[in-house]
Design a protein around this motif. Structure first.
Motif, mmCIF file in Angstrom:
data_model
loop_
_atom_site.group_PDB
_atom_site.id
_atom_site.type_symbol
_atom_site.label_atom_id
_atom_site.label_comp_id
_atom_site.label_asym_id
_atom_site.label_seq_id
_atom_site.Cartn_x
_atom_site.Cartn_y
_atom_site.Cartn_z
ATOM 1 N N ILE A 121 0.897 -1.041 0.124
ATOM 2 C CA ILE A 121 -0.121 0.040 0.122
ATOM 3 C C ILE A 121 1.152 1.338 0.006
ATOM 4 O O ILE A 121 1.829 1.249 0.905
ATOM 5 N N LYS A 122 0.576 2.155 -0.853
ATOM 6 C CA LYS A 122 1.193 3.627 -0.912
ATOM 7 C C LYS A 122 0.272 4.687 -0.807
ATOM 8 O O LYS A 122 -0.824 4.621 -1.421
ATOM 9 N N VAL A 123 0.581 5.631 -0.017
ATOM 10 C CA VAL A 123 -0.270 6.958 0.199
ATOM 11 C C VAL A 123 0.587 8.150 -0.137
ATOM 12 O O VAL A 123 1.693 8.322 -0.113
ATOM 13 N N GLU A 124 0.114 8.775 -1.326
ATOM 14 C CA GLU A 124 0.275 10.042 -1.885
ATOM 15 C C GLU A 124 -0.642 11.285 -1.481
ATOM 16 O O GLU A 124 -1.698 10.785 -1.607
ATOM 17 N N SER A 125 -0.209 12.275 -0.768
ATOM 18 C CA SER A 125 -1.235 13.166 -0.557
ATOM 19 C C SER A 125 -0.652 14.602 -0.546
ATOM 20 O O SER A 125 0.581 14.741 -0.256
ATOM 21 N N ARG A 126 -1.467 15.609 -0.667
ATOM 22 C CA ARG A 126 -1.130 16.915 -0.625
ATOM 23 C C ARG A 126 -2.118 17.691 0.224
ATOM 24 O O ARG A 126 -3.320 17.512 -0.369
ATOM 25 N N PRO A 127 -2.072 18.519 1.257
ATOM 26 C CA PRO A 127 -3.031 19.070 1.958
ATOM 27 C C PRO A 127 -3.600 20.120 1.004
ATOM 28 O O PRO A 127 -3.068 20.646 0.200
ATOM 29 N N GLY A 128 -5.035 19.833 1.001
ATOM 30 C CA GLY A 128 -6.026 20.968 0.376
ATOM 31 C C GLY A 128 -6.044 20.335 -0.934
ATOM 32 O O GLY A 128 -6.965 20.793 -1.894
ATOM 33 N N ILE A 132 -4.230 10.129 -2.929
ATOM 34 C CA ILE A 132 -4.376 8.799 -3.719
ATOM 35 C C ILE A 132 -3.713 7.524 -2.916
ATOM 36 O O ILE A 132 -2.559 7.669 -2.438
ATOM 37 N N VAL A 133 -4.587 6.583 -2.621
ATOM 38 C CA VAL A 133 -4.187 5.438 -2.034
ATOM 39 C C VAL A 133 -4.174 4.436 -2.965
ATOM 40 O O VAL A 133 -5.102 4.129 -3.682
ATOM 41 N N THR A 134 -2.975 3.704 -3.175
ATOM 42 C CA THR A 134 -2.545 2.789 -4.267
ATOM 43 C C THR A 134 -2.412 1.415 -3.527
ATOM 44 O O THR A 134 -1.298 1.261 -2.578
ATOM 45 N N VAL A 135 -3.258 0.509 -3.722
ATOM 46 C CA VAL A 135 -3.173 -0.889 -3.130
ATOM 47 C C VAL A 135 -2.695 -1.701 -4.292
ATOM 48 O O VAL A 135 -3.228 -1.845 -5.386
ATOM 49 N N ARG A 136 -1.515 -2.690 -4.196
ATOM 50 C CA ARG A 136 -1.001 -3.847 -5.121
ATOM 51 C C ARG A 136 -1.213 -5.134 -4.319
ATOM 52 O O ARG A 136 -0.860 -5.517 -3.429
ATOM 53 N N LEU A 137 -2.203 -5.895 -5.144
ATOM 54 C CA LEU A 137 -2.373 -7.237 -4.491
ATOM 55 C C LEU A 137 -1.928 -8.298 -5.673
ATOM 56 O O LEU A 137 -2.216 -8.177 -6.776
ATOM 57 N N PRO A 138 -1.214 -9.436 -5.288
ATOM 58 C CA PRO A 138 -0.871 -10.159 -6.410
ATOM 59 C C PRO A 138 -2.086 -11.223 -6.595
ATOM 60 O O PRO A 138 -3.012 -11.267 -5.614
ATOM 61 N N ILE A 139 -2.032 -11.864 -7.698
ATOM 62 C CA ILE A 139 -3.101 -12.646 -8.297
ATOM 63 C C ILE A 139 -2.598 -13.761 -8.536
ATOM 64 O O ILE A 139 -1.648 -14.213 -8.722
#
Length: 139
Positions: A121-128, A132-139
């Motif tokens: 899981i990765k979280v990118e954010s800018r106040p205001g 973006i929360v990105t989840v990578r899951l193996p299949i």
């Protein structure tokens, strides 16, 4: 996924529209449906909760090789840089959440569920500007 989106829309009184973007319908995924429901319900609910009413939340699902990549994008209040290192700690809430309700456990649960699936899981954010929360899951 449509059912999950409908459930979140209903639970949040349709505060924000949720746009589901499916690049490719993944087939034959080996995953725990309950854990996936915890992950995406928490992330979508957070995106709606921390966005102004009417702002679109995007939920994008795509396949990349042996992984499913799921990204939730909002145009909400964002996460201050000083709070990002504490995101996955129990009971920590951002300084800018004001009177929005919460326990500080949602992302802890999400992280645990993602870990149980062997994902990331990765979280990118800018106040205001949003998160973006990105989840990578193996299949």
């Amino acid at each position: 996924m449509l059912r999950l989106v409908d459930e979140v829309l209903s639970a949040t009184n349709r505060r924000c529209p949720i746009e589901l973007l499916l690049a490719e319908a993944p087939a034959g995924i080996q995953a725990d449906e309950r854990l996936l429901q915890h992950i995406f319900t928490n992330l979508l609910t957070n995106a709606v909760k921390y966005s102004d009413p009417g702002r679109v939340v995007q939920f994008e699902i795509a396949r990349a090789g042996a992984e499913i990549i799921c990204a939730i994008r909002d145009q909400g209040i964002g996460i201050p840089e000083a709070d990002r290192e504490w995101l996955f700690n129990a009971f920590h809430r951002g300084r800018n959440v004001e009177d929005r309700p919460g326990t500080g456990l949602g992302l802890v649960i999400v992280r645990r569920c993602v870990d149980l699936h062997g994902g990331g899981i990765k979280v990118e954010s800018r106040p205001g500007q949003g998160t973006i929360v990105t989840v990578r899951l193996p299949i």
